[in-house]
Scaffold this motif. Structure first.
Motif, PDB file in Angstrom:
ATOM      1  N   GLY A 133      51.678  55.970  39.745  1.00 25.69           N
ATOM      2  CA  GLY A 133      52.100  54.361  39.411  1.00 25.69           C
ATOM      3  C   GLY A 133      50.863  53.262  39.555  1.00 25.69           C
ATOM      4  N   PHE A 134      49.769  53.899  39.978  1.00 22.49           N
ATOM      5  CA  PHE A 134      48.592  53.045  40.064  1.00 22.49           C
ATOM      6  C   PHE A 134      47.795  52.944  38.919  1.00 22.49           C
ATOM      7  N   VAL A 135      47.956  51.912  38.160  1.00 21.92           N
ATOM      8  CA  VAL A 135      47.298  51.607  36.812  1.00 21.92           C
ATOM      9  C   VAL A 135      46.421  50.649  36.735  1.00 21.92           C
ATOM     10  N   PRO A 136      45.072  50.631  36.613  1.00 24.96           N
ATOM     11  CA  PRO A 136      44.290  49.211  37.050  1.00 24.96           C
ATOM     12  C   PRO A 136      44.579  48.458  35.673  1.00 24.96           C
ATOM     13  N   GLU A 137      44.599  47.230  35.974  1.00 26.15           N
ATOM     14  CA  GLU A 137      44.977  46.193  34.957  1.00 26.15           C
ATOM     15  C   GLU A 137      43.822  45.111  34.888  1.00 26.15           C
ATOM     16  N   HIS A 138      42.785  45.248  35.684  1.00 20.91           N
ATOM     17  CA  HIS A 138      41.636  44.301  35.851  1.00 20.91           C
ATOM     18  C   HIS A 138      40.454  45.100  35.476  1.00 20.91           C
ATOM     19  N   ASP A 139      39.577  44.635  34.813  1.00 22.49           N
ATOM     20  CA  ASP A 139      38.338  45.607  34.596  1.00 22.49           C
ATOM     21  C   ASP A 139      37.611  46.069  35.900  1.00 22.49           C
ATOM     22  N   VAL A 140      37.490  44.885  36.818  1.00 22.51           N
ATOM     23  CA  VAL A 140      36.791  45.181  38.177  1.00 22.51           C
ATOM     24  C   VAL A 140      37.373  46.369  38.734  1.00 22.51           C
ATOM     25  N   ILE A 141      38.640  46.389  38.939  1.00 24.83           N
ATOM     26  CA  ILE A 141      39.720  47.391  39.525  1.00 24.83           C
ATOM     27  C   ILE A 141      39.184  48.748  38.623  1.00 24.83           C
ATOM     28  N   ARG A 142      39.393  48.834  37.420  1.00 26.73           N
ATOM     29  CA  ARG A 142      39.271  49.767  36.733  1.00 26.73           C
ATOM     30  C   ARG A 142      37.621  50.450  36.767  1.00 26.73           C
ATOM     31  N   ASP A 143      36.817  49.673  36.972  1.00 29.85           N
ATOM     32  CA  ASP A 143      35.508  50.018  36.972  1.00 29.85           C
ATOM     33  C   ASP A 143      35.230  50.745  38.570  1.00 29.85           C
ATOM     34  N   ALA A 144      35.822  50.100  39.681  1.00 28.48           N
ATOM     35  CA  ALA A 144      35.719  50.477  40.948  1.00 28.48           C
ATOM     36  C   ALA A 144      36.295  51.859  40.993  1.00 28.48           C
ATOM     37  N   SER A 145      37.639  51.856  40.624  1.00 28.73           N
ATOM     38  CA  SER A 145      38.399  53.091  40.636  1.00 28.73           C
ATOM     39  C   SER A 145      37.586  54.408  39.861  1.00 28.73           C
ATOM     40  N   ARG A 146      36.780  53.848  39.168  1.00 32.33           N
ATOM     41  CA  ARG A 146      36.149  55.063  38.234  1.00 32.33           C
ATOM     42  C   ARG A 146      34.879  55.474  39.182  1.00 32.33           C
TER      43      ARG A 146
ATOM     44  N   ARG B 130      40.911  47.868  49.025  1.00 34.26           N
ATOM     45  CA  ARG B 130      39.740  48.864  49.311  1.00 34.26           C
ATOM     46  C   ARG B 130      38.783  48.978  48.367  1.00 34.26           C
ATOM     47  N   LEU B 131      39.232  49.053  47.181  1.00 32.95           N
ATOM     48  CA  LEU B 131      38.270  49.179  45.982  1.00 32.95           C
ATOM     49  C   LEU B 131      37.643  48.024  45.929  1.00 32.95           C
ATOM     50  N   LEU B 132      38.279  46.880  45.969  1.00 32.77           N
ATOM     51  CA  LEU B 132      37.404  45.750  45.826  1.00 32.77           C
ATOM     52  C   LEU B 132      36.457  45.505  46.770  1.00 32.77           C
ATOM     53  N   LYS B 133      36.736  46.020  48.037  1.00 26.00           N
ATOM     54  CA  LYS B 133      35.562  45.676  49.142  1.00 26.00           C
ATOM     55  C   LYS B 133      34.455  46.461  48.746  1.00 26.00           C
ATOM     56  N   LEU B 134      34.809  47.717  47.947  1.00 26.21           N
ATOM     57  CA  LEU B 134      33.506  48.599  47.732  1.00 26.21           C
ATOM     58  C   LEU B 134      32.830  47.956  46.211  1.00 26.21           C
ATOM     59  N   GLY B 135      33.650  47.422  45.348  1.00 27.78           N
ATOM     60  CA  GLY B 135      32.931  47.189  44.002  1.00 27.78           C
ATOM     61  C   GLY B 135      33.431  45.742  43.493  1.00 27.78           C
ATOM     62  N   GLY B 136      34.117  44.968  44.435  1.00 31.51           N
ATOM     63  CA  GLY B 136      34.461  43.673  43.823  1.00 31.51           C
ATOM     64  C   GLY B 136      33.556  42.756  44.144  1.00 31.51           C
ATOM     65  N   ALA B 137      33.595  41.284  43.904  1.00 29.65           N
ATOM     66  CA  ALA B 137      32.512  40.275  44.223  1.00 29.65           C
ATOM     67  C   ALA B 137      32.989  39.128  45.299  1.00 29.65           C
ATOM     68  N   ARG B 138      32.222  39.240  46.233  1.00 29.48           N
ATOM     69  CA  ARG B 138      32.620  38.387  47.201  1.00 29.48           C
ATOM     70  C   ARG B 138      32.138  36.804  47.143  1.00 29.48           C
ATOM     71  N   PRO B 139      32.784  35.664  47.646  1.00 32.38           N
ATOM     72  CA  PRO B 139      32.329  34.534  47.337  1.00 32.38           C
ATOM     73  C   PRO B 139      31.231  34.147  48.023  1.00 32.38           C
ATOM     74  N   PRO B 140      30.135  33.295  47.459  1.00 32.36           N
ATOM     75  CA  PRO B 140      28.916  32.966  48.022  1.00 32.36           C
ATOM     76  C   PRO B 140      29.177  32.184  49.235  1.00 32.36           C
ATOM     77  N   ALA B 141      28.463  32.628  50.271  1.00 32.93           N
ATOM     78  CA  ALA B 141      28.130  32.108  51.535  1.00 32.93           C
ATOM     79  C   ALA B 141      27.726  30.490  51.489  1.00 32.93           C
ATOM     80  N   ARG B 142      28.558  29.654  52.331  1.00 35.74           N
ATOM     81  CA  ARG B 142      28.611  28.534  52.227  1.00 35.74           C
ATOM     82  C   ARG B 142      27.924  27.777  53.664  1.00 35.74           C
TER      83      ARG B 142
END
Length: 235
Positions: free
Chosen positions: A25-38, A211-223
């Motif tokens: 049932g895990f089907v990535p629908e966002h490019d960032v999740i698809r890339d991270a899962s790969r 967890r995938l986003l922690k590995l391959g996602g984007a964090r907001p800029p520090a302010r």
């Protein structure tokens, strides 16, 4: 493996490493999740079968910065944990039994930098350890955990991710997670409600996605400067 738990550890090690993790049932629908899962295709959600062992550090992390929680964890294990058997690294400790957590005096909780509210939460959970460890599944564990004072949705999720390998136990209320998910998937910050809306298509795998986003996602800029640690030992 060494010591009285050696046989149990070898039997459960495959599950700890995620052999039972189900990607159905895990089907990535966002490019960032698809890339991270790969990129991180070996990521697995394992389970330890040890509820109290996951609960104590999760409680220590409540409402403090990570470094403060780690310091308390290290101090308590060094003081009350037994040396690990076998050729273990120097300083490694075995997680104490529930009766040990129940016996820790208030002044040692203070020395560890843990205030009375979190200390009471750990001690109370230790009194109910047998029932918690016997929970039949993640949903049952969630019900039992959240019935205890001081344990809410965030702490329960943090525990079940580890003890039950729940790939859907998303940490609602986390200080950073909602912003990470929002920034990674939409380019803007999000609150918990928006995070849950964004992750709705991944129900059953929301913790996996985080967890995938922690590995391959984007964090907001520090302010601004990082949150200062509150050293409860000085209170």
């Amino acid at each position: 493996a060494w010591g009285p738990g050696a046989g149990w550890l070898l039997e459960t090690l495959p599950a700890m490493l995620g052999v039972d993790d189900d990607l159905s049932g895990f089907v990535p629908e966002h490019d960032v999740i698809r890339d991270a899962s790969r990129r991180y295709g070996g990521l697995r959600v394992g389970r330890t079968f040890r509820v109290l062992e996951a609960l104590v550090p999760a409680v220590l992390e409540q409402k403090v910065v990570t470094g403060e929680a780690w310091r308390a964890w290290r101090w308590l294990l060094g003081r009350y944990g037994e040396p690990a058997p076998g050729p273990a690294p120097e300083g490694m400790r075995v997680f104490p039994e529930p009766e040990v957590w129940r016996s820790i005096p208030s002044w040692d909780w203070h020395r560890a930098g843990t205030e009375a509210v979190r200390a009471r939460t750990v001690v109370n959970a230790a009194w109910h350890a047998a029932k918690l460890e016997a929970a039949g599944g993640s949903a049952d564990a969630d019900r039992l955990l959240r019935a205890l004072p001081g344990i809410g949705v965030w702490t329960s999720a943090e525990v079940r991710q580890r003890s039950h390998g729940d790939a859907d136990a998303i940490s609602v209320g986390d200080y950073h997670l909602a912003s990470l998910v929002g920034w990674s998937l939409t380019g803007r910050e999000a609150d918990d409600a928006e995070m849950l809306r964004l992750l709705a298509p991944y129900r059953g795998h929301r913790h996996r996605v985080s967890r995938l986003l922690k590995l391959g996602g984007a964090r907001p800029p520090a302010r601004g400067p990082r949150t200062a640690a509150r050293d409860y030992r000085s209170f």
